[in-house]
Write a protein that holds these residues in place. Structure first.
Motif, PDB file in Angstrom:
ATOM      1  N   GLU A 261       0.858  -1.188   0.000  1.00 22.62           N
ATOM      2  CA  GLU A 261       0.000   0.000   0.000  1.00 22.62           C
ATOM      3  C   GLU A 261       0.894   1.237   0.000  1.00 22.62           C
ATOM      4  N   LEU A 262       0.929   1.941  -1.133  1.00 23.71           N
ATOM      5  CA  LEU A 262       1.832   3.074  -1.266  1.00 23.71           C
ATOM      6  C   LEU A 262       1.426   4.247  -0.388  1.00 23.71           C
ATOM      7  N   THR A 263       0.148   4.382  -0.107  1.00 27.06           N
ATOM      8  CA  THR A 263      -0.311   5.496   0.735  1.00 27.06           C
ATOM      9  C   THR A 263       0.316   5.422   2.116  1.00 27.06           C
ATOM     10  N   THR A 264       0.344   4.217   2.680  1.00 28.66           N
ATOM     11  CA  THR A 264       0.934   4.042   4.010  1.00 28.66           C
ATOM     12  C   THR A 264       2.416   4.383   3.990  1.00 28.66           C
ATOM     13  N   ILE A 265       3.116   3.973   2.924  1.00 28.44           N
ATOM     14  CA  ILE A 265       4.546   4.268   2.822  1.00 28.44           C
ATOM     15  C   ILE A 265       4.771   5.768   2.708  1.00 28.44           C
ATOM     16  N   ILE A 266       3.929   6.459   1.943  1.00 27.20           N
ATOM     17  CA  ILE A 266       4.073   7.916   1.788  1.00 27.20           C
ATOM     18  C   ILE A 266       3.956   8.608   3.145  1.00 27.20           C
ATOM     19  N   ASP A 267       2.933   8.253   3.903  1.00 32.33           N
ATOM     20  CA  ASP A 267       2.746   8.876   5.217  1.00 32.33           C
ATOM     21  C   ASP A 267       3.945   8.630   6.116  1.00 32.33           C
ATOM     22  N   GLN A 268       4.457   7.413   6.107  1.00 35.72           N
ATOM     23  CA  GLN A 268       5.583   7.077   6.965  1.00 35.72           C
ATOM     24  C   GLN A 268       6.840   7.831   6.543  1.00 35.72           C
ATOM     25  N   LEU A 269       7.070   7.939   5.217  1.00 32.90           N
ATOM     26  CA  LEU A 269       8.258   8.638   4.727  1.00 32.90           C
ATOM     27  C   LEU A 269       8.188  10.135   5.022  1.00 32.90           C
ATOM     28  N   ILE A 270       7.003  10.719   4.907  1.00 28.70           N
ATOM     29  CA  ILE A 270       6.854  12.136   5.249  1.00 28.70           C
ATOM     30  C   ILE A 270       7.192  12.360   6.718  1.00 28.70           C
ATOM     31  N   GLU A 271       6.708  11.485   7.571  1.00 30.53           N
ATOM     32  CA  GLU A 271       6.968  11.614   8.999  1.00 30.53           C
ATOM     33  C   GLU A 271       8.455  11.428   9.303  1.00 30.53           C
ATOM     34  N   ASP A 272       9.096  10.457   8.649  1.00 30.67           N
ATOM     35  CA  ASP A 272      10.504  10.192   8.918  1.00 30.67           C
ATOM     36  C   ASP A 272      11.416  11.325   8.473  1.00 30.67           C
ATOM     37  N   HIS A 273      11.031  12.026   7.396  1.00 29.25           N
ATOM     38  CA  HIS A 273      11.906  13.060   6.837  1.00 29.25           C
ATOM     39  C   HIS A 273      11.439  14.481   7.157  1.00 29.25           C
ATOM     40  N   ARG A 274      10.427  14.611   7.984  1.00 32.60           N
ATOM     41  CA  ARG A 274       9.902  15.935   8.281  1.00 32.60           C
ATOM     42  C   ARG A 274      10.945  16.842   8.910  1.00 32.60           C
ATOM     43  N   GLY A 275      11.881  16.253   9.644  1.00 33.07           N
ATOM     44  CA  GLY A 275      12.910  17.057  10.295  1.00 33.07           C
ATOM     45  C   GLY A 275      13.850  17.742   9.320  1.00 33.07           C
ATOM     46  N   LEU A 276      13.878  17.292   8.056  1.00 38.63           N
ATOM     47  CA  LEU A 276      14.736  17.917   7.039  1.00 38.63           C
ATOM     48  C   LEU A 276      14.082  19.130   6.403  1.00 38.63           C
ATOM     49  N   LEU A 277      12.794  19.345   6.643  1.00 36.30           N
ATOM     50  CA  LEU A 277      12.028  20.367   5.943  1.00 36.30           C
ATOM     51  C   LEU A 277      11.934  21.634   6.774  1.00 36.30           C
ATOM     52  N   ASN A 278      12.086  22.751   6.114  1.00 37.23           N
ATOM     53  CA  ASN A 278      11.896  24.048   6.759  1.00 37.23           C
ATOM     54  C   ASN A 278      10.432  24.174   7.198  1.00 37.23           C
ATOM     55  N   LYS A 279      10.206  24.682   8.389  1.00 36.67           N
ATOM     56  CA  LYS A 279       8.858  24.776   8.929  1.00 36.67           C
ATOM     57  C   LYS A 279       7.961  25.690   8.098  1.00 36.67           C
ATOM     58  N   GLN A 280       8.554  26.594   7.320  1.00 36.20           N
ATOM     59  CA  GLN A 280       7.759  27.504   6.500  1.00 36.20           C
ATOM     60  C   GLN A 280       7.253  26.836   5.209  1.00 36.20           C
ATOM     61  N   VAL A 281       7.758  25.654   4.897  1.00 38.54           N
ATOM     62  CA  VAL A 281       7.374  24.949   3.665  1.00 38.54           C
ATOM     63  C   VAL A 281       6.137  24.098   3.938  1.00 38.54           C
ATOM     64  N   LYS A 282       5.173  24.196   3.031  1.00 46.23           N
ATOM     65  CA  LYS A 282       3.926  23.470   3.178  1.00 46.23           C
ATOM     66  C   LYS A 282       3.987  22.146   2.410  1.00 46.23           C
TER      67      LYS A 282
END
Length: 399
Positions: A261-282
């Protein structure tokens, strides 16, 4: 060449025959000077005439319009060599009927052309046969090389060839195969050693994280971090196994895998890499399918993770759009973009652009995965405006 020879022979014939007839005509003129009553003389090969006051005999009336000189004349299906001279008040004609010679010349030319054509055909056939005979050992060697298994240490090509040029070529291929076998052996030893040495620290990390999670006095703010450590260790173990498999042999697209299920993988990857993203980026997520894809979970996670991670790292403002439908997975960012000159090289292993912050391996690994599974990876970018990376699925991989 044949035409040149025929023209040269014809020109030579005219010169020789013209000189011969002119000499005979001069001799006849001298004779008539001594015997004025003589008006015609005939030999086996030619006939000579003395014509007074333009009274051309009927048998050569067809020559009345010709001027002085040497002429080739065609009349009543006969060929004549004619020399005309004026001496005093009279005209002198010498006529040589060379019809037989012309027929013989035509036949000889025909036979010559036919012989040349036959010789050329035979030479061409023999050349093709001989070239095939010469090339056959090389073609056989090429076919054997095509099916040669570099890991088979008992199969040698040179033993079936003599000590000639092809045999030397086979010897060089055998030597190259031995070097290739040595490289394969070293790679296997390295992958085996890497697998053995990394499994132990990973097992320790997983056991330690699991022990910490079992503690009842673990602070709530610490528990998510330890769970992430445990999840990353598990993922690292799976990726290690996948990379070792990739190093040994290509991935088989026919291997049996569960639906992911690719949707589940997408959610998990977003959560794992969120620390790399600037807080101002949506983060914008647009998921329209598919329901799943048949492939190895670590492979999919690695591929999609590389694309998401790059977008998060190189986007300092604006948004990152993650799109999924039944045809493609795409990540579009409003980051710094890529120069046109660099786009063609971003999939090269170890290549780092002028503004790169990575090791130059992520996209190369992603490209290799897509090649093995028959997928496509497409990049569109505008410097200063952003980048879109699309993973285009093969229809046989989608369920």
């Amino acid at each position: 060449m044949i035409t040149f020879l025929i023209l040269a022979f014809d020109s030579l014939e005219k010169q020789v025959m013209g000189a011969y007839l002119a000499e005979e005509l001069d001799h006849f003129i001298q004779v008539t000077d001594r015997s004025p009553a003589l008006s015609m003389q005939q030999s086996k090969n030619w006939t000579v005439y003395k014509v007074e006051d333009g009274k051309v005999p009927n048998e050569i009336s067809f020559l009345s319009t010709y001027s002085e000189g040497i002429h080739d004349v065609e009349h009543n299906q006969h060929s004549y060599d004619v020399v005309i001279k004026r001496h005093g008040k009279n005209h002198y004609y010498i006529v040589y009927d060379d019809t037989g010679f012309e027929i013989l010349e035509y036949n000889l030319t025909t036979y010559l052309i036919a012989a040349v054509i036959i010789i050329l055909w035979l030479a061409t056939w023999y050349g093709l046969w001989l070239s095939k005979k010469v090339i056959e050992p090389i073609a056989t060697l090429a076919r054997r090389i095509k099916t040669l298994n570099p890991e088979n240490s008992t199969e040698y090509l040179s033993k079936d060839y003599t000590n000639d040029e092809v045999g030397m070529l086979a010897l060089e291929f055998d030597a190259y195969k031995e070097r290739l076998q040595a490289l394969i052996q070293r790679e296997r030893e390295f992958t085996a050693n890497a697998s053995h040495e990394l499994r132990t620290p990973l097992a320790i990390i997983m056991a330690a994280s699991e022990g910490l999670l079992l503690r009842s006095d673990l602070p709530d703010e610490i528990r998510p971090r330890i769970e992430r450590i445990q999840r990353s260790a598990i993922e690292m173990k799976e990726r290690l196994a996948t990379l070792l498999g990739l190093a040994r042999s290509p991935v088989s697209t026919n291997e049996t895998t569960d639906k992911i299920e690719l949707t589940t993988i997408i959610d998990q990857l977003i959560e794992d890499h969120r620390g790399l993203l600037n807080k101002q980026v949506k983060i914008i997520k647009q998921v329209n399918g598919p329901s799943g894809i048949n492939a190895s979970p670590p492979i999919i996670s690695m591929l999609m993770g590389n694309l998401i991670r790059n977008a998060f790292i190189y986007t300092s403002q604006g948004s990152v759009t993650i799109f999924l439908d039944e045809h493609a997975f795409a990540v579009t960012d409003t980051g710094q973009g890529i120069d046109k000159d660099e786009i063609a090289r971003i999939f090269e292993r170890g290549y780092r652009g002028t503004s790169s912050q990575g090791s130059g391996l992520g996209l190369a690994i992603s490209k290799r995965i897509c090649e093995y599974y028959g997928w496509q990876l497409k990049v569109d970018s505008v410097k200063g405006k952003g980048t879109q990376v699309q993973w285009l699925f093969d229809s046989s991989s989608i369920t």
